[in-house]
Motif scaffolding. Structure first.
Motif, PDB file in Angstrom:
ATOM      1  N   GLU A  12       0.651  -0.847  -0.496  1.00 23.76           N
ATOM      2  CA  GLU A  12       0.017  -0.557  -0.033  1.00 23.76           C
ATOM      3  C   GLU A  12       0.946   0.878  -0.255  1.00 23.76           C
ATOM      4  OE1 GLU A  12      -3.465   2.326   3.107  1.00 23.76           O
ATOM      5  OE2 GLU A  12      -2.483   0.165   3.514  1.00 23.76           O
ATOM      6  N   ASP A  39       1.068   5.599   0.290  1.00 25.52           N
ATOM      7  CA  ASP A  39       0.219   6.372   0.408  1.00 25.52           C
ATOM      8  C   ASP A  39       0.824   7.625  -0.351  1.00 25.52           C
ATOM      9  OD1 ASP A  39      -1.565   7.902   1.314  1.00 25.52           O
ATOM     10  OD2 ASP A  39      -1.609   7.265   3.621  1.00 25.52           O
ATOM     11  N   GLY A  82       5.491   9.363  -2.397  1.00 25.19           N
ATOM     12  CA  GLY A  82       5.107   8.361  -2.593  1.00 25.19           C
ATOM     13  C   GLY A  82       5.906   7.569  -0.843  1.00 25.19           C
TER      14      GLY A  82
END
Length: 267
Positions: A105, A107, A154
């Protein structure tokens, strides 16, 4: 049988034949007792002859009982086999969701300084926005892109908890146009947070804020926006028409955001 808990693939995913056998039995269970092998073939994307072969195999294994004129029923043994394989699939998918997808994942955060890809950074919350701090923080992550100071970067492989306090929402009621007179516009500047947000809900509320000379940060979707801002650590003054207040405070309670409704003595 493969152990899904140990990280291996379930039996039904080991090869195409195992997967198709599982699919055929599922379709028989869904369609019994009148089963069309042609419809099963169309549904799972194989030939009718292949379905016939799988049905014969399932009958021989004792998972399906064959009657006359295309009537088939799944036996208790067949149901038990389906349940066990389905449980294995669910366990496997849970591991994929938590371990595999969770680990990749990504973010986004605002870089507080220049960072290169693959760097460990701290995570801090400022003005309701996640920031990547090369100097560290209570939570850490690894950058998956490079960025200059002020750019979005990121981040992934999160560890720890970002340390910040939930904001507080103060609600300034404004009567509807058919009720009593509105409060003095100066009450807006008296209660607006220095480093927070100003939100309005309703035309009367917008008029009061405009007369005060202030510009609202949130005009639309205020119930969701105010609650989100509070959750991210921002203090908010919500100027709202009285009949709009319950839906806003309900959302704040749902999100556990501290809030208070100002009374007339504070105007």
């Amino acid at each position: 049988m493969a152990d899904a808990d140990a990280g291996g693939s379930p039996d039904v995913l080991e090869n195409k034949r195992s997967a198709t056998r599982y699919q055929v039995l599922v379709e028989i269970a869904a369609r019994q007792p009148a089963v069309s092998q042609g419809e099963i073939a169309d549904t799972i994307g194989v030939t009718s002859q292949a379905v016939s072969d799988y049905v014969r195999d399932l009958v021989e294994a004792g998972y399906v009982d064959k009657g006359g004129r295309g009537r088939y029923e799944v036996t208790k043994e067949g149901v038990d086999w389906l349940i066990s394989r389905t449980d294995d699939l669910e366990t496997y998918l849970e591991r994929v969701n938590s371990d595999v997808l969770g680990s990749v994942e990504v973010d986004a955060a605002i870089a507080l300084d220049d960072v290169s890809e693959g760097s460990e950074v701290g995570l801090v919350m400022r003005d309701g926005v996640l920031h990547a701090n090369p100097a560290g923080g209570t939570a850490t992550a690894v950058t998956v892109t490079s960025a200059a100071a002020g750019e979005a970067v990121g981040v992934a492989d999160f560890e720890g908890v970002v340390d910040y306090d939930t904001g507080t929402v103060s609600v300034l009621p404004v009567p509807t146009v058919t009720d009593e007179a509105p409060p003095d516009p100066e009450v807006v500047s008296a209660h607006a947070p220095d480093d927070g947000l100003l939100a309005v809900a309703g035309t009367e509320a917008y008029a009061l804020v405009s007369r005060s000379g202030a510009t609202p940060d949130v005009r639309f979707g205020s119930a969701e926006g105010v609650a989100e801002a509070g959750m991210l650590g921002l203090d908010v003054l919500l100027v709202a028409v009285t009949d709009a207040i319950p839906r806003h405070t309900s959302k704040l309670r749902d999100r556990n955001v501290p809030h208070r409704v100002l009374d007339s003595e504070e105007f």
